[in-house]
Design a protein around this motif. Structure first.
Motif, PDB file in Angstrom:
ATOM      1  N   PHE A   1       3.678  11.148   2.963  1.00  0.00           N
ATOM      2  CA  PHE A   1       3.855  11.636   4.326  1.00  0.00           C
ATOM      3  C   PHE A   1       5.350  11.797   4.584  1.00  0.00           C
ATOM      4  N   ILE A   2       5.699  12.785   5.372  1.00  0.00           N
ATOM      5  CA  ILE A   2       7.098  13.121   5.622  1.00  0.00           C
ATOM      6  C   ILE A   2       7.364  13.058   7.119  1.00  0.00           C
ATOM      7  N   PHE A   3       8.487  12.417   7.482  1.00  0.00           N
ATOM      8  CA  PHE A   3       8.866  12.337   8.890  1.00  0.00           C
ATOM      9  C   PHE A   3      10.251  12.944   9.086  1.00  0.00           C
ATOM     10  N   GLU A   4      10.607  13.206  10.316  1.00  0.00           N
ATOM     11  CA  GLU A   4      11.915  13.776  10.636  1.00  0.00           C
ATOM     12  C   GLU A   4      13.007  12.740  10.410  1.00  0.00           C
ATOM     13  N   SER A   5      13.982  13.078   9.588  1.00  0.00           N
ATOM     14  CA  SER A   5      15.038  12.144   9.217  1.00  0.00           C
ATOM     15  C   SER A   5      15.755  11.556  10.429  1.00  0.00           C
ATOM     16  N   GLU A   6      15.954  10.233  10.400  1.00  0.00           N
ATOM     17  CA  GLU A   6      16.667   9.466  11.422  1.00  0.00           C
ATOM     18  C   GLU A   6      15.958   9.465  12.771  1.00  0.00           C
ATOM     19  N   ASN A   7      14.662   9.790  12.765  1.00  0.00           N
ATOM     20  CA  ASN A   7      13.873   9.791  13.993  1.00  0.00           C
ATOM     21  C   ASN A   7      12.837   8.676  13.900  1.00  0.00           C
ATOM     22  N   GLU A   8      13.119   7.549  14.546  1.00  0.00           N
ATOM     23  CA  GLU A   8      12.228   6.399  14.445  1.00  0.00           C
ATOM     24  C   GLU A   8      10.859   6.658  15.062  1.00  0.00           C
ATOM     25  N   ASN A   9      10.786   7.526  16.063  1.00  0.00           N
ATOM     26  CA  ASN A   9       9.491   7.854  16.666  1.00  0.00           C
ATOM     27  C   ASN A   9       8.620   8.637  15.692  1.00  0.00           C
TER      28      ASN A   9
ATOM     29  N   VAL B   1       3.898   7.334  -0.535  1.00  0.00           N
ATOM     30  CA  VAL B   1       5.206   7.159   0.095  1.00  0.00           C
ATOM     31  C   VAL B   1       5.245   7.799   1.475  1.00  0.00           C
ATOM     32  N   ILE B   2       6.137   7.265   2.285  1.00  0.00           N
ATOM     33  CA  ILE B   2       6.568   7.935   3.513  1.00  0.00           C
ATOM     34  C   ILE B   2       8.057   8.162   3.343  1.00  0.00           C
ATOM     35  N   THR B   3       8.484   9.416   3.400  1.00  0.00           N
ATOM     36  CA  THR B   3       9.896   9.730   3.208  1.00  0.00           C
ATOM     37  C   THR B   3      10.416  10.555   4.376  1.00  0.00           C
ATOM     38  N   SER B   4      11.730  10.520   4.536  1.00  0.00           N
ATOM     39  CA  SER B   4      12.371  11.435   5.480  1.00  0.00           C
ATOM     40  C   SER B   4      12.318  12.845   4.905  1.00  0.00           C
ATOM     41  N   ASP B   5      12.575  13.831   5.746  1.00  0.00           N
ATOM     42  CA  ASP B   5      12.365  15.229   5.358  1.00  0.00           C
ATOM     43  C   ASP B   5      13.590  15.845   4.666  1.00  0.00           C
TER      44      ASP B   5
ATOM     45  N   SER C   1       0.822  -1.213   0.000  1.00  0.00           N
ATOM     46  CA  SER C   1       0.000   0.000   0.000  1.00  0.00           C
ATOM     47  C   SER C   1       0.852   1.258   0.000  1.00  0.00           C
ATOM     48  N   VAL C   2       1.957   1.215   0.732  1.00  0.00           N
ATOM     49  CA  VAL C   2       2.811   2.393   0.902  1.00  0.00           C
ATOM     50  C   VAL C   2       4.274   1.952   0.848  1.00  0.00           C
ATOM     51  N   VAL C   3       5.095   2.765   0.206  1.00  0.00           N
ATOM     52  CA  VAL C   3       6.537   2.513   0.142  1.00  0.00           C
ATOM     53  C   VAL C   3       7.235   3.495   1.078  1.00  0.00           C
ATOM     54  N   ILE C   4       8.204   2.994   1.845  1.00  0.00           N
ATOM     55  CA  ILE C   4       8.886   3.836   2.832  1.00  0.00           C
ATOM     56  C   ILE C   4      10.328   4.057   2.403  1.00  0.00           C
ATOM     57  N   LEU C   5      10.724   5.330   2.378  1.00  0.00           N
ATOM     58  CA  LEU C   5      12.094   5.712   2.030  1.00  0.00           C
ATOM     59  C   LEU C   5      12.686   6.474   3.218  1.00  0.00           C
ATOM     60  N   PRO C   6      13.293   5.757   4.157  1.00  0.00           N
ATOM     61  CA  PRO C   6      13.795   6.393   5.387  1.00  0.00           C
ATOM     62  C   PRO C   6      15.234   6.887   5.249  1.00  0.00           C
ATOM     63  N   TYR C   7      15.580   7.396   4.070  1.00  0.00           N
ATOM     64  CA  TYR C   7      16.964   7.710   3.747  1.00  0.00           C
ATOM     65  C   TYR C   7      17.545   8.788   4.657  1.00  0.00           C
ATOM     66  N   LYS C   8      18.849   8.676   4.882  1.00  0.00           N
ATOM     67  CA  LYS C   8      19.572   9.668   5.686  1.00  0.00           C
ATOM     68  C   LYS C   8      20.193  10.745   4.799  1.00  0.00           C
ATOM     69  N   ARG C   9      20.522  10.373   3.570  1.00  0.00           N
ATOM     70  CA  ARG C   9      21.043  11.319   2.575  1.00  0.00           C
ATOM     71  C   ARG C   9      20.548  10.879   1.204  1.00  0.00           C
ATOM     72  N   ILE C  10      20.282  11.861   0.338  1.00  0.00           N
ATOM     73  CA  ILE C  10      19.880  11.535  -1.032  1.00  0.00           C
ATOM     74  C   ILE C  10      19.971  12.799  -1.875  1.00  0.00           C
ATOM     75  N   TYR C  11      20.258  12.603  -3.146  1.00  0.00           N
ATOM     76  CA  TYR C  11      20.210  13.729  -4.093  1.00  0.00           C
ATOM     77  C   TYR C  11      19.031  13.557  -5.049  1.00  0.00           C
ATOM     78  N   GLN C  12      18.860  12.354  -5.540  1.00  0.00           N
ATOM     79  CA  GLN C  12      17.706  12.020  -6.372  1.00  0.00           C
ATOM     80  C   GLN C  12      17.432  10.541  -6.240  1.00  0.00           C
ATOM     81  N   SER C  13      16.178  10.177  -6.073  1.00  0.00           N
ATOM     82  CA  SER C  13      15.829   8.787  -5.829  1.00  0.00           C
ATOM     83  C   SER C  13      15.012   8.217  -6.975  1.00  0.00           C
TER      84      SER C  13
END
Length: 296
Positions: A239-247, A220-224, A195-207
């Motif tokens: 949806f966007i979450f704070e990078s490297e923050n599992e909570n 998608v759920i991605t880091s910010d 249903s949803v793909v998660i990209l919890p990346y710590k660094r990225i330029y283009q995905s």
């Protein structure tokens, strides 16, 4: 490379167009060899800095002298490249293309009690799978209606680390593991059951995974990270979450269980179908070639 240069020169090509993943020493050697030919040198740069090896300013500075035009895929990469203070003749932004011509657009995911999440693509430390597993540990303690599918081959990272982490977090019943190269013929099936793909990346330029996901019409759920935020609008197509923050990530995942919230992710491919259309990219690239060759 040298054989290609001779063949292209014999065919009277006007441009050598390279795709580099970073500015490494081997790429410098390639450009030095190419400099013995008269063609314009254009480089599409995927990553402004390598994620797995140190950058050397002297190598980057030398490389910049051999390039007539450099292409990056988004504004975030452009800004980072400009901040390096390298003297490029020209820097242009041309988006990474979507995958719509190469895939079957999937039907909307079914709204079911169990929600399947997907982590897809080559597994590198920088892609934050460890953060996602920490988040899943939090999630399953509060709601057992989530399953995580991991599909990708580890690269320069220890597969045993992830195996042990899954065991230590007691996630065996909530995680499907496919720690291997995913054949092209298999890709659709992984997306179809998620249903949803998660990209919890710590660094990225283009995905490319993000563009593939949006091409398939999955949310998608991605880091910010800045590069993600150029494509993903929170509560609209992802949806966007704070990078490297599992909570923060766990909160985003748990919110998926709310009534109708998955419907906000419908038609997530609309944005990439226009802004990342190959015909538009082709026109931009042709215009860039004409500019480099002083064709009016």
């Amino acid at each position: 490379y040298t054989a290609s240069f001779f063949a292209a020169s014999k065919s009277k090509c006007d441009v050598f167009h390279f795709h580099f993943f970073d500015f490494g020493f081997l790429n410098l050697i390639t450009l030095i060899i190419a400099s013995f030919f008269n063609q314009k040198k254009i480089v599409t740069l995927h990553d402004v800095d390598s994620f797995h090896k140190k950058s050397f300013f002297l190598v980057e500075k030398l490389i910049s002298r051999f390039i007539d035009t450099i292409i990056v895929h988004n504004q975030s990469s452009y800004n980072d490249l400009v901040n390096k203070n390298l003297k490029f003749k020209s820097i242009e932004i041309i988006p990474h293309g979507n995958y719509l011509p190469f895939i079957n657009v999937l039907p909307e995911p079914k709204i079911e009690r169990v929600i399947n999440l997907l982590f897809f693509g080559q597994i590198k430390e920088v892609k934050g799978l460890d953060v996602l597993l920490k988040a899943m540990k939090i999630v399953v303690k509060k709601n057992q209606n989530f399953r995580l599918i991991i599909a990708g081959k580890p690269w320069k990272t220890d597969i045993e680390f992830y195996e042990k982490t899954i065991q230590n977090y007691q996630l065996e019943g909530y995680v499907e593991k496919y720690f291997r190269f995913i054949e092209e013929s298999e890709v659709e099936s992984f997306y179809n059951k998620s249903s949803v793909v998660i990209l919890p990346y710590k660094r990225i330029y283009q995905s490319g995974v993000l563009l593939l996901t949006m091409s398939y019409g999955r949310g998608v759920i991605t880091s910010d990270l800045k590069a993600f935020k150029e494509l993903v609008t929170h509560n609209e197509n992802g949806f966007i979450f704070e990078s490297e923050n599992e909570n923060s990530l766990a909160k985003c995942i748990l919110n998926l269980n709310k009534k109708n919230i998955l419907r906000t992710l419908r038609n997530s491919n609309k944005r990439v179908s226009h802004d990342h259309d190959w015909s538009l990219i082709g026109k931009q690239t042709l215009k860039l070639y004409e500019k480099a060759l002083n064709i009016t």
